[in-house]
Design an enzyme around this catalytic site. Structure first.
Site, short mmCIF file in Angstrom:
data_model
loop_
_atom_site.label_atom_id
_atom_site.label_comp_id
_atom_site.label_asym_id
_atom_site.label_seq_id
_atom_site.Cartn_x
_atom_site.Cartn_y
_atom_site.Cartn_z
N TYR A 75 -61.28 37.07 -65.41
CA TYR A 75 -60.78 38.41 -65.08
C TYR A 75 -61.89 39.46 -65.19
CZ TYR A 75 -57.80 42.61 -65.43
OH TYR A 75 -57.22 43.84 -65.23
N SER A 104 -61.25 47.75 -64.18
CA SER A 104 -60.75 47.61 -65.56
C SER A 104 -61.92 47.80 -66.52
CB SER A 104 -60.15 46.21 -65.76
OG SER A 104 -59.91 45.96 -67.13
N1 LIG Z 1 -52.08 46.97 -67.24
C1 LIG Z 1 -53.30 47.05 -67.74
O1 LIG Z 1 -53.51 47.10 -68.95
C2 LIG Z 1 -54.48 47.09 -66.81
C3 LIG Z 1 -55.73 47.40 -67.36
C4 LIG Z 1 -56.83 47.46 -66.53
C5 LIG Z 1 -56.69 47.21 -65.17
N2 LIG Z 1 -55.46 46.90 -64.67
C6 LIG Z 1 -55.38 46.64 -63.24
O2 LIG Z 1 -54.41 47.49 -62.65
C7 LIG Z 1 -53.84 46.86 -61.51
C8 LIG Z 1 -52.34 46.89 -61.61
O3 LIG Z 1 -51.95 46.22 -62.81
P1 LIG Z 1 -50.50 46.34 -63.46
O4 LIG Z 1 -50.68 46.26 -64.92
O5 LIG Z 1 -49.75 47.46 -62.85
O6 LIG Z 1 -49.89 44.93 -62.96
P2 LIG Z 1 -48.36 44.48 -62.70
O7 LIG Z 1 -48.40 43.00 -62.79
O8 LIG Z 1 -47.44 45.24 -63.59
O9 LIG Z 1 -48.12 44.92 -61.19
C9 LIG Z 1 -48.92 44.38 -60.18
C10 LIG Z 1 -48.24 44.50 -58.83
O10 LIG Z 1 -49.12 43.89 -57.88
C11 LIG Z 1 -48.41 42.92 -57.12
N3 LIG Z 1 -49.31 41.84 -56.73
C12 LIG Z 1 -49.96 40.98 -57.56
N4 LIG Z 1 -50.67 40.11 -56.84
C13 LIG Z 1 -50.48 40.43 -55.53
C14 LIG Z 1 -50.94 39.88 -54.32
N5 LIG Z 1 -51.73 38.79 -54.29
N6 LIG Z 1 -50.58 40.47 -53.15
C15 LIG Z 1 -49.75 41.54 -53.17
N7 LIG Z 1 -49.26 42.08 -54.29
C16 LIG Z 1 -49.62 41.54 -55.47
C17 LIG Z 1 -47.30 42.45 -58.03
O11 LIG Z 1 -46.20 41.88 -57.30
C18 LIG Z 1 -46.91 43.74 -58.76
O12 LIG Z 1 -45.96 44.49 -58.02
C19 LIG Z 1 -54.45 45.46 -61.46
O13 LIG Z 1 -55.54 45.44 -60.57
C20 LIG Z 1 -54.92 45.24 -62.89
O14 LIG Z 1 -55.97 44.30 -62.97
C21 LIG Z 1 -54.35 46.83 -65.44
#
Ligand SMILES: NC(=O)c1ccc[n+]([C@@H]2O[C@H](COP(=O)([O-])OP(=O)(O)OC[C@H]3O[C@@H](n4cnc5c(N)ncnc54)[C@H](O)[C@@H]3O)[C@@H](O)[C@H]2O)c1
Length: 274
Positions: free
Chosen positions: A155, A142
């Site tokens: 985070y 991120s």
């Molecule tokens: N959305 C953003 O703005 C953003 C920005 C930077 C980084 N990220 C990173 O991208 C990745 C995905 O984020 P997102 O926004 O799609 O999140 P989200 O919450 O929409 O989806 C995350 C998915 O991961 C699964 N999950 C969470 N914890 C888990 C665990 N312990 N074991 C198995 N599955 C698990 C959830 O059930 C869900 O299906 C993450 O690593 C997040 O930190 C997101």
């Protein structure tokens, strides 16, 4: 198709960015092991993919549980007979003041974002080395791991650690033919940010991202698939920001619109500014 018959395992596959990555990998012809702790979401996704004739193995697991994660990696290898690609995408976050964080926030967030990712990376690398596979691993970090942003005391460091682990793994595994890269998304419109971002957060992102918008999950998926593919064969240890210009930005305003609205047009006046 670019990734025809290659086998990928994607964590956090059932929603958001993970789901978009799965969609791109499926279109590129990959066979897919999908890990998520959301059993229902995973079952729905697997059914939809099977309807498109994608060879898919859903694996309900919590990446923060070492044995569950390691078992999922081994099951994927057993089912498909090979393992070529890993996308460590599962992640969790919280946004609150540093002074309100407690150690349980750190434990919970690091358990998923860093420790679970490490276990998957290590188990997959062991299998790839044993099989003689020239594999590719992409970790989802991120921009919070690159910059100090408000509210991310746990985070942010978890993602900074992901970036450094990516670099360490890339240099150690390069001689074995395994590439390890990361993507660092800016704000992406997913369920995670609906929970994590308050109105002030949203306004700050829209001000500070030069493109003036949240990204789409597919914007990140495209970068991940590039890093997994042969076009990136000389790319390892890299962190690809996917952030609408956020990490590149300094002082920001729309100079063209301001000039059009009648501000002094003499550019030389600006030369003394800093
Ligand atoms: N959305 C953003 O703005 C953003 C920005 C930077 C980084 N990220 C990173 O991208 C990745 C995905 O984020 P997102 O926004 O799609 O999140 P989200 O919450 O929409 O989806 C995350 C998915 O991961 C699964 N999950 C969470 N914890 C888990 C665990 N312990 N074991 C198995 N599955 C698990 C959830 O059930 C869900 O299906 C993450 O690593 C997040 O930190 C997101």
């Amino acid at each position: 198709m670019e990734l025809e018959n290659r086998v990928a395992i994607v964590t956090g596959a059932a929603a958001g960015i993970g789901r978009a990555i799965v969609d791109r990998l499926a279109r590129a012809g990959a066979r897919l092991a999908l890990v998520d702790r959301d059993a229902e979401g995973l079952a729905r996704l697997a059914a939809a993919l099977e309807g498109r004739r994608v060879d898919v193995l859903p694996l309900v697991a919590d990446v923060a549980r070492e044995e569950e994660m390691a078992t999922a990696i081994r099951e994927a290898r057993t089912r498909f007979g090979q393992l070529d690609m890993v996308v460590n995408n599962a992640g969790v976050g919280v946004e609150k003041p540093l002074l309100d964080h407690d150690l349980d926030d750190f434990r919970r967030i690091f358990a998923v974002n860093l420790f679970g990712l490490f276990v998957a990376l290590r188990e997959a690398a062991r299998i790839m080395i044993a099989d003689g596979t020239r594999g590719a691993i992409v970790n989802v970090a991120s921009v919070a791991g690159l910059r100090g942003s408000v509210g991310r005391a746990a985070y942010g460091p978890s993602k900074a650690a992901v970036i450094n682990l990516t670099q360490v793994a890339a240099v150690e595994l390069a001689p074995r033919g395994i590439r390890v890269n990361a993507v660092a998304p800016g704000p992406i419109a997913t369920a995670m940010v609906q929970v994590m971002h308050r109105p002030e957060t949203r306004a700050a992102w829209l001000r500070q991202v030069p493109q003036g918008r949240y990204g789409e999950p597919d914007d990140v998926a495209a970068a991940v698939v590039y890093l997994l593919g042969d076009g990136a064969r000389f790319v390892t240890g890299h962190v690809l920001v996917v952030d609408g210009g956020f990490a590149a930005a300094g002082m920001l305003y729309d100079i063209a619109a301001t000039a059009a609205a009648g501000s002094p047009a003499d550019g030389r006046k600006g030369e003394r500014g800093s």
